[in-house]
Design a protein around this motif. Sequence first.
Motif, PDB file in Angstrom:
ATOM      1  N   VAL A  88      -6.490  -8.659  10.224  1.00  0.00           N
ATOM      2  CA  VAL A  88      -5.258  -8.473  10.997  1.00  0.00           C
ATOM      3  C   VAL A  88      -5.463  -8.947  12.426  1.00  0.00           C
ATOM      4  O   VAL A  88      -4.612  -9.619  13.011  1.00  0.00           O
ATOM      5  CB  VAL A  88      -4.829  -6.988  10.971  1.00  0.00           C
ATOM      6  CG1 VAL A  88      -3.641  -6.758  11.903  1.00  0.00           C
ATOM      7  CG2 VAL A  88      -4.461  -6.563   9.554  1.00  0.00           C
ATOM      8  N   PHE A 106      -4.444   0.127   7.456  1.00  0.00           N
ATOM      9  CA  PHE A 106      -4.658  -0.975   6.524  1.00  0.00           C
ATOM     10  C   PHE A 106      -5.613  -0.561   5.412  1.00  0.00           C
ATOM     11  O   PHE A 106      -6.699  -0.039   5.658  1.00  0.00           O
ATOM     12  CB  PHE A 106      -5.208  -2.194   7.266  1.00  0.00           C
ATOM     13  CG  PHE A 106      -4.336  -2.635   8.402  1.00  0.00           C
ATOM     14  CD1 PHE A 106      -3.089  -3.179   8.151  1.00  0.00           C
ATOM     15  CD2 PHE A 106      -4.747  -2.485   9.713  1.00  0.00           C
ATOM     16  CE1 PHE A 106      -2.271  -3.566   9.200  1.00  0.00           C
ATOM     17  CE2 PHE A 106      -3.944  -2.873  10.762  1.00  0.00           C
ATOM     18  CZ  PHE A 106      -2.695  -3.415  10.507  1.00  0.00           C
ATOM     19  N   PRO A 161       3.297  -7.796   7.688  1.00  0.00           N
ATOM     20  CA  PRO A 161       2.236  -7.688   6.671  1.00  0.00           C
ATOM     21  C   PRO A 161       2.816  -7.314   5.314  1.00  0.00           C
ATOM     22  O   PRO A 161       3.888  -6.697   5.220  1.00  0.00           O
ATOM     23  CB  PRO A 161       1.344  -6.571   7.230  1.00  0.00           C
ATOM     24  CG  PRO A 161       2.250  -5.760   8.090  1.00  0.00           C
ATOM     25  CD  PRO A 161       3.196  -6.738   8.712  1.00  0.00           C
ATOM     26  N   LEU A 255      -2.495  -7.930   4.663  1.00  0.00           N
ATOM     27  CA  LEU A 255      -1.996  -9.269   4.946  1.00  0.00           C
ATOM     28  C   LEU A 255      -2.113 -10.163   3.728  1.00  0.00           C
ATOM     29  O   LEU A 255      -2.971  -9.960   2.860  1.00  0.00           O
ATOM     30  CB  LEU A 255      -2.750  -9.881   6.116  1.00  0.00           C
ATOM     31  CG  LEU A 255      -2.553  -9.215   7.477  1.00  0.00           C
ATOM     32  CD1 LEU A 255      -3.311  -9.972   8.543  1.00  0.00           C
ATOM     33  CD2 LEU A 255      -1.087  -9.110   7.842  1.00  0.00           C
TER      34      LEU A 255
END
Length: 257
Positions: A88, A106, A161, A255
């Motif tokens: 990221v 994440f 994302p 992502l």
Amino acid sequence: MGQAKSRRRTCTTPPPRGQEIRGWIDLNLLPQELLVLILSWVPGRTLVTCGRLVCRQWRDLIDGPLLWKLQWERDPLKREALPAALEVARRCPRMEWARVGILQPFGRNLIKNPRGEEQFQHWQVGHGDGMCLGGNTCWISQLIDLVKEGLWEDLLDSFQPDIFISDWWGTHEKCGCTYNIYVLLLAADKNSVIARFVTEMDPTEEWNVPFQQASHVFRQYGPGVRYLRFQHIGNRPGVEHTEAHITNSTVLVKLSQ
């Protein structure tokens, strides 16, 4: 003659001004590498709520990646999230390291209580008891505040994302119930729908669909997304109760590869 008794002399008056004994060390005099190492042992929330207020140097270190990398590498539970965070950061120059370091958005399942244990804690349940008769429909829903979970507006609007969802759905052969999954990406007002995913059942096979895993990736969904609503809806043709089922509901942010 007896020996004179030894007496310890105590200081009853403070030292003259300018000769105070200092019991602290100015950490800013240390090399930056050593300062980062020391700060990396401080709990993350303390760093953000207190450490950032000390001085500009500390603020810049806490807002940067080095300190958080050291913390994650030591913690087996956080180590797996490090590659995703680095990816990221590579794509998003305005990475908010302190926010990511504490909340770990994440690669973490954003659904709370994903198996519906703990008496459906964190879930909203139709009619409040996990079962319902009204309209022969029962729903279980969870609203996720994506910003509160660690993402930020610029990331959601500019970089968008991927939001990966998965769960199980189908029919329950023993009682004739059908289960569907509704996932909505919502704007800040929690009502405006920006994107949606709904499992669809063939009417000709409505009562003969085995449970199967459903998955979907929200990608390039546009700006304005702030919330995600994850909902199970169960239906039954008769008047009997419809039970709500949850089987490891999952929402992950990552992502595109």
